[in-house]
Enzyme design. Structure first.
Site, mmCIF file in Angstrom:
data_model
loop_
_atom_site.group_PDB
_atom_site.id
_atom_site.type_symbol
_atom_site.label_atom_id
_atom_site.label_comp_id
_atom_site.label_asym_id
_atom_site.label_seq_id
_atom_site.Cartn_x
_atom_site.Cartn_y
_atom_site.Cartn_z
ATOM 1 N N ASP A 45 0.843 -1.185 0.000
ATOM 2 C CA ASP A 45 0.000 0.000 0.000
ATOM 3 C C ASP A 45 0.887 1.247 0.000
ATOM 4 O O ASP A 45 2.112 1.158 -0.130
ATOM 5 C CB ASP A 45 -0.975 -0.011 1.181
ATOM 6 C CG ASP A 45 -0.274 0.074 2.534
ATOM 7 O OD1 ASP A 45 0.955 -0.165 2.590
ATOM 8 O OD2 ASP A 45 -0.945 0.380 3.537
ATOM 9 N N ASP A 55 1.074 4.375 2.486
ATOM 10 C CA ASP A 55 0.543 5.037 3.674
ATOM 11 C C ASP A 55 0.896 6.512 3.751
ATOM 12 O O ASP A 55 0.205 7.286 4.416
ATOM 13 C CB ASP A 55 1.045 4.319 4.934
ATOM 14 C CG ASP A 55 0.358 2.975 5.144
ATOM 15 O OD1 ASP A 55 -0.858 2.907 4.966
ATOM 16 O OD2 ASP A 55 1.052 1.996 5.466
ATOM 17 N N LYS A 115 -3.535 -7.626 10.715
ATOM 18 C CA LYS A 115 -3.883 -6.566 9.771
ATOM 19 C C LYS A 115 -4.490 -7.160 8.499
ATOM 20 O O LYS A 115 -4.121 -8.245 8.066
ATOM 21 C CB LYS A 115 -2.611 -5.772 9.417
ATOM 22 C CG LYS A 115 -2.817 -4.528 8.543
ATOM 23 C CD LYS A 115 -3.581 -3.446 9.287
ATOM 24 C CE LYS A 115 -3.794 -2.209 8.436
ATOM 25 N NZ LYS A 115 -2.582 -1.391 8.264
ATOM 26 N N PHE A 147 -9.327 -8.551 -17.289
ATOM 27 C CA PHE A 147 -9.863 -9.234 -16.107
ATOM 28 C C PHE A 147 -11.373 -9.433 -16.138
ATOM 29 O O PHE A 147 -11.954 -9.889 -15.149
ATOM 30 C CB PHE A 147 -9.404 -8.524 -14.848
ATOM 31 C CG PHE A 147 -7.946 -8.807 -14.525
ATOM 32 C CD1 PHE A 147 -7.237 -9.771 -15.225
ATOM 33 C CD2 PHE A 147 -7.293 -8.105 -13.532
ATOM 34 C CE1 PHE A 147 -5.907 -10.044 -14.938
ATOM 35 C CE2 PHE A 147 -5.964 -8.363 -13.227
ATOM 36 C CZ PHE A 147 -5.271 -9.327 -13.943
ATOM 37 N N LEU A 166 -11.411 -13.033 -15.698
ATOM 38 C CA LEU A 166 -10.984 -13.512 -14.377
ATOM 39 C C LEU A 166 -12.174 -13.415 -13.435
ATOM 40 O O LEU A 166 -12.712 -12.332 -13.213
ATOM 41 C CB LEU A 166 -9.820 -12.660 -13.870
ATOM 42 C CG LEU A 166 -9.332 -12.889 -12.447
ATOM 43 C CD1 LEU A 166 -8.779 -14.301 -12.276
ATOM 44 C CD2 LEU A 166 -8.256 -11.862 -12.083
ATOM 45 N N ASP A 188 -16.829 -13.808 -18.268
ATOM 46 C CA ASP A 188 -18.036 -13.107 -17.801
ATOM 47 C C ASP A 188 -19.073 -12.923 -18.902
ATOM 48 O O ASP A 188 -20.159 -12.391 -18.656
ATOM 49 C CB ASP A 188 -17.679 -11.765 -17.150
ATOM 50 C CG ASP A 188 -17.136 -10.726 -18.129
ATOM 51 O OD1 ASP A 188 -16.901 -11.071 -19.310
ATOM 52 O OD2 ASP A 188 -16.946 -9.559 -17.703
ATOM 53 N N CYS A 220 -18.700 -5.738 -17.630
ATOM 54 C CA CYS A 220 -17.449 -5.279 -18.248
ATOM 55 C C CYS A 220 -17.165 -3.822 -17.901
ATOM 56 O O CYS A 220 -15.994 -3.416 -17.802
ATOM 57 C CB CYS A 220 -17.524 -5.400 -19.765
ATOM 58 S SG CYS A 220 -17.991 -7.026 -20.385
#
Length: 651
Positions: free
Chosen positions: A141, A143, A352, A397, A400, A462, A633
């Protein structure tokens, strides 16, 4: 127990380090006085002495008798409590020949969120509710608001929030401080793992500058300074790499007690303690989990603006009680396919958890959106790029997906299974790039299933499947696009006298076609039979790999047409929907109107509303469908993570 051999002498006292929890073998054969035939071995208080022998070769002495000198007899010494001084008598008044020290490298072995001392079997990481081994997060990430990259890109601690993403490792070393004039503690990591982790040593007043980078990147070892006499050293560990091809996700750290040589010779290892982390996998979230935030792109310019679609999405999101984030055109650069660009998931350790966006290698107009706009505090980022640089439609994706949790022939997949589209074996067609497939397989907790999607022009899973929540059975239904179901419905309406009802009625500049004409169209029929055979192939695979029965599957009426050798949806593809809890945003199919209602919509309602689902049909015809995509999509959903802890499963 770890064991080493110490030589003793009858002429001078011998001293040696014995680490609590280990054994020392005393070499009594190396200094036997001439004529000696027996020996005795005793320990002062706190020192345990064992005589190990083979009963078939040596007779145990009775009473106060001495042991016979024999090669089959061995003396073992161990201690339970560290020495306070070098010649600590353990209360006996006599100097001990062994300096007792405790050295332990401790982590959150029991996955409770706390580091406890003296764990056992620390060299192995095991799965399941009774398993043990610490967990490490990839610090992916950002921060610090001013940072330009992920936290893991920096070899220093950016902020105190940065530390919260790291896992604790505590080195405990008790014993007389004087021994560290002749011995030293070295923390080290293998060459294979050095680029997978980074370790910071907490010292001083706790200011950010006091967290020293001591291991990882280019640093293989670190000598721990014991001159201050402190008994605990705290380290913060961050992951730099997710599991992938060639990296199982397991990383071992070692602390070794070395006897410093007073000659020009290598130091001698006395004792090593090892602990193992597993890097937390990236985990996908299925449609059955609670939606938190919906992402969609705004495209105002050009021939296919989506303003009306955005208004319909706003209304849907309000009903589903979740947040809507609109990516403006200046950021999406007229790329509306936000599902194809990225996939949301998360990482979790006992201490976490945070979401992580997986950025696809397609890299069109949205290529910078995930990194620039989604990566941030407690929101991670990961991507994979093929080594050869070439990507196909199957690397987007929309190709996916993830099933809900399933059980297959007694094997439980509590986090579901990843679904990716591919070509048939040995067909030479398109396939998702190896870099992405390797990454997905390496996560282990959601073992992928490869389906056949290369028969579609766009080639995404999809386009022919989706999952919706259900109150019974397995907790979900698999929806499959079905030409057969569509022909069955149209034949039924024809028999009822509605053969003149037309598809696409009400759409400007779109040629209509009646039910009679569709049923008589041999090309459309032939195309649909081919598509049905492709979907049936996947139906069988999904039943086998997800443990489904026919009662778990709902056929959604849908027709396809071949464009060259591959298929496109003939009318808006209804399985390509967005699932927001019980609310479904479904592409409006503009089907034949029967008694004032779209017969396709009515059929879908009759299939899904008994499950407690709310069907909301949204017009995406010109803004998405004519561009070879639909609602799924063009949207993306951040969902609540699983409550199930991934380390409790058995892969």
């Amino acid at each position: 127990m770890t064991q080493r051999r110490v030589r003793v002498s009858t002429e001078n006292p011998s001293y040696a380090i014995c680490v609590v929890g280990t054994e020392v073998s005393v070499d009594i054969d190396g200094s036997i006085p001439s004529g000696a035939t027996s020996f005795d071995a005793r320990g002062t208080s706190g020192v345990k002495v064992y005589v190990v022998y083979k009963p078939n070769a040596v007779k145990k002495p009775a009473g106060a008798s001495r042991w016979t000198l024999n090669s089959q007899v061995e003396v073992i010494v161990s201690m339970d409590i560290p020495s306070s001084t070098v010649n600590d008598s353990k209360g006996s008044g006599l100097p001990s020949p062994f300096v007792i020290s405790e050295v332990s490298l401790d982590t959150d072995m029991d996955r409770s969120g706390m580091v406890k001392s003296n764990g056992t079997n620390k060299t192995k990481w095991t799965w399941g509710p009774e398993g043990q081994g610490a967990v490490l997060l990839v610090n992916c990430d950002r921060d610090s608001p001013g940072a330009k990259d992920m936290d893991s890109a920096y070899q220093y601690v950016q902020s105190y929030a940065d530390l919260e993403d790291m896992s604790l490792m505590i080195l405990r070393s008790q014993g007389p401080s004087a021994i560290f004039a002749d011995y030293k503690l070295v923390l080290h990591v293998s060459v294979a793992d050095v680029d997978k982790v980074r370790v910071f040593h907490a010292s001083g007043d706790g200011s950010l500058g006091q967290y020293e980078h001591v291991l990882g990147s280019d640093k293989h070892s670190y000598v721990v300074d014991r001159s201050s006499g402190q008994e605990e050293d705290t380290f913060y560990v961050e992951g730099l790499a997710f599991p992938d091809a060639g990296f199982s996700g397991l990383v071992s750290f070692h602390v070794t007690l070395l006897e410093v040589s007073d000659k020009n010779a290598p130091d001698t290892p006395v004792f090593t303690d090892t602990t193992v982390f597993r890097v937390a996998p990236w985990i996908m979230t299925p449609n059955t989990l609670q939606p938190l935030e919906v992402f969609v792109c705004s495209v105002e310019r050009g021939p296919n603006p989506n303003g009306d679609f955005l208004e319909a999405m706003r209304a849907l999101v309000r009903k589903a009680n979740c947040k809507l984030t609109v990516c403006p055109e200046v950021e999406n650069r007229r790329d509306r396919w936000i599902q194809d660009e990225m996939e949301f998931g998360y990482v979790e350790a006992p201490h976490k958890m945070f979401p992580v966006v997986f950025d696809s290698p397609r890299d069109r107009g949205l290529r910078d959106f995930a990194f620039r706009r989604i990566l941030g505090p407690d929101f991670g980022y990961v991507t994979r790029v093929p080594s050869h640089g070439h990507v196909s439609n199957l690397d987007s994706f929309g190709n996916l997906d993830i099933s809900p949790p399933v059980t297959v022939q007694g094997k439980t997949y509590p986090l579901g299974r990843i679904l990716i589209g591919s070509s048939l074996p040995r067909s030479g067609g398109r396939r998702m790039t190896k870099a992405v497939r390797d990454f997905l397989y390496a996560q282990k907790v959601q073992p992928p299933v490869e389906l056949y999607s290369d028969w579609l022009s766009v080639g995404h899973v999809d386009e022919f499947l989706s999952f919706v929540p259900a109150p019974d059975r397995k907790g979900f239904r698999l929806l499959l696009a079905s030409p057969d179901a569509c022909y069955k419905l149209f034949k039924e309406k024809q028999r009822e006298g509605h053969g003149k009802a037309a598809q696409f009625a009400g759409l400007e500049n779109v040629q209509t076609i009646t039910i009679d004409e569709m049923l008589a169209d041999k090309t459309l029929r032939s195309d649909s039979e081919y598509v049905q055979s492709c979907i049936d192939w996947n139906r069988h695979t999904l039943k086998e790999e997800l443990g489904l029965t026919e009662q778990d599957i709902i056929d959604i009426p849908q027709l396809f047409v071949l464009n060259g050798s591959r298929a496109d949806a003939f009318f808006p593809d209804m399985v390509n929907m967005i699932v927001l809890g019980k609310h479904l945003g479904i592409p409006k199919p503009f089907g034949p109107m029967v008694d004032g209602r779209c017969c396709l919509e009515e059929n879908v309602r009759s299939l899904l509303e008994p499950l407690g689902l709310v069907c909301i049909f949204i017009n995406d015809f010109f803004s998405y469908h004519t561009l070879l995509g639909e609602i799924h999509c063009g949207t993306n959903v951040l969902r609540k993570p699983f409550s199930f802890k991934w380390w409790n499963m058995i892969p």
